[in-house]
Design a protein around this motif. Structure first.
Motif, PDB file in Angstrom:
ATOM      1  N   THR A 290       0.836  -1.199   0.000  1.00  0.00           N
ATOM      2  CA  THR A 290       0.000   0.000   0.000  1.00  0.00           C
ATOM      3  C   THR A 290       0.870   1.249   0.000  1.00  0.00           C
ATOM      4  O   THR A 290       2.055   1.198   0.307  1.00  0.00           O
ATOM      5  N   ARG A 294       2.421   0.069   4.854  1.00  0.00           N
ATOM      6  CA  ARG A 294       2.057  -0.727   6.032  1.00  0.00           C
ATOM      7  C   ARG A 294       1.556  -2.125   5.694  1.00  0.00           C
ATOM      8  O   ARG A 294       1.702  -3.051   6.489  1.00  0.00           O
ATOM      9  N   THR A 295       0.943  -2.273   4.539  1.00  0.00           N
ATOM     10  CA  THR A 295       0.310  -3.553   4.207  1.00  0.00           C
ATOM     11  C   THR A 295       0.931  -4.156   2.956  1.00  0.00           C
ATOM     12  O   THR A 295       0.966  -3.518   1.901  1.00  0.00           O
ATOM     13  N   LYS A 296       1.422  -5.386   3.101  1.00  0.00           N
ATOM     14  CA  LYS A 296       1.943  -6.120   1.949  1.00  0.00           C
ATOM     15  C   LYS A 296       0.774  -6.692   1.154  1.00  0.00           C
ATOM     16  O   LYS A 296      -0.229  -7.143   1.724  1.00  0.00           O
ATOM     17  N   ALA A 358      -9.125  -6.133   2.484  1.00  0.00           N
ATOM     18  CA  ALA A 358      -8.072  -5.741   3.422  1.00  0.00           C
ATOM     19  C   ALA A 358      -7.679  -4.275   3.306  1.00  0.00           C
ATOM     20  O   ALA A 358      -7.188  -3.686   4.286  1.00  0.00           O
ATOM     21  N   VAL A 359      -7.897  -3.680   2.155  1.00  0.00           N
ATOM     22  CA  VAL A 359      -7.437  -2.299   1.944  1.00  0.00           C
ATOM     23  C   VAL A 359      -8.597  -1.357   1.649  1.00  0.00           C
ATOM     24  O   VAL A 359      -8.801  -0.373   2.366  1.00  0.00           O
TER      25      VAL A 359
END
Length: 377
Positions: A290, A294-296, A358-359
């Motif tokens: 992202t 923070r997010t893979k 998730a995003v």
């Protein structure tokens, strides 16, 4: 037919038909005014056979302002040094290979380079798995060949042969899609600047100004890789994806406006917020993380290039104009995004659903987009 109607002497249209009636004009037709103004103000040295100096060609590509205030629109947004290297290469005896992932404007740049240098971008060979050697060298009119035997009149010139005779730029698209033996037919042309015609016991020698621009896809490595002998005859320039999100948003907005005008879509403002959202989705999925780091994320099989973002927004504008209230909204781009991301119906769908849940769902300002994508998915 006037010179303005058919720059370079090619691309003839039926009598009375103007460039405005053509769905997709060639670069030398669409930007004939800019090219003419550049030529008027261009007092720098020009290589033999060139219509503009290297400086003017680069200005045409990257945009700028002439002494009389004429604005030259940018055709390519990216590092200036890359374009300077590309143009300088073409001013030497080496061919140019534009390399990059799909959607990095390789074809676009090659067309505009040819238009600015020789005023004709139509001397084109499209590389495919079925491209034959005749497309690079020459072929025969078999009716005349059988009736008269080998002769100049029976010879069918390839775009490359015509470029050699005229001292112009030849373009070869998707070079690595061609079979290896077809690729290697270029070696003599690039090294000796001649094209032998043994059937007529003669050869075609390239005139000054002749050069070749090839394009190749990074993702096609291993398909028909160039031999070391052929690769040595090219100077390679790698075209990158846009560095920043804002740069990519600007590119998409500019091209969408141009395409919308060309297609005569009903006026519908291209919402900058929706463009930024599409660009963000594409950049996050292709980078695997992202924007905040923070997010893979898992990346789909699709390239998700700038060109695909332009296509999604253009389709969304058509939906908004013809089936909506004329304002580009999340629902107008959702279907295009899903179609661009989910190329593999199994693995890509999993990637997209994970990204969505998730995003996208956790971004309050993206609730309308989340709902629209859920409906389409």
């Amino acid at each position: 037919m006037t010179e303005e109607q058919s720059p370079g002497g090619l691309g003839e249209r039926p009598s009375g038909e103007t460039a405005d009636a053509v769905l997709r004009p060639h670069a030398e037709q669409e930007h004939a005014g800019e090219l003419a103004r550049l030529a008027e103000h261009d007092d720098r040295p020009r290589p033999p056979g060139w219509r503009l100096s290297p400086w003017a060609v680069t200005t045409y590509l990257l945009g700028g302002e002439l002494p009389d205030g004429t604005a030259i629109s940018p055709k390519y947004v990216g590092p200036r040094r890359l374009m300077e290297v590309a143009v300088a290469t073409l001013a030497t005896d080496r061919a140019l290979l534009l390399l990059g992932v799909p959607g990095t404007a390789k074809t676009w740049v090659s067309e505009h380079l040819a238009a600015a240098i020789s005023g004709d971008s139509t001397l084109l060979v499209q590389g495919t798995a079925g491209t034959a050697e005749e497309s690079i060298r020459y072929g025969w009119n078999y009716a005349r060949l059988l009736a008269e035997g080998p002769s100049e009149k029976a010879l069918v010139e390839s775009p490359l042969m015509r470029a050699m005779r005229r001292g112009a730029v030849a373009r070869i698209e998707e070079l690595t899609r061609m079979p290896s033996d077809v690729q290697d037919s270029l070696i003599t042309v690039l090294s000796e600047k001649t094209l032998p015609v043994p059937e007529l016991n003669t050869e075609v020698q390239a005139r000054k100004g002749f050069t070749v621009i090839g394009t190749a896809n990074d993702r096609d490595r291993g398909v028909n890789e160039l031999s070391s002998a052929l690769r040595r005859r090219f100077n390679t320039v790698v075209l990158p994806l846009p560095e920043s999100a804002e740069e990519e948003v600007g590119i998409v907005a500019r091209r969408v406006d141009q395409i919308g005008a060309g297609l005569e879509l009903p006026e519908s403002p291209a919402g900058l917020e929706e463009i930024r959202r599409v660009v963000t989705v594409f950049r996050e999925l292709r980078s695997g993380v992202t924007g905040d780091g923070r997010t893979k994320l898992k990346s789909p099989s699709a390239t998700l290039s700038t060109a695909e973002a332009i296509s999604v927004i253009t389709s969304g504008l058509a939906l908004a104009a013809h089936f909506g209230d004329g304002v580009l909204r999340a629902a107008d781009v959702a279907g295009g995004i899903v179609g661009a991301v989910v190329q593999d119906p199994v693995s890509d769908r999993v990637v997209w659903q994970e990204y969505l849940e998730a995003v996208v769902r956790d971004r309050p300002e993206w609730r309308d987009f989340y709902r629209a994508c859920r409906e389409v998915s």
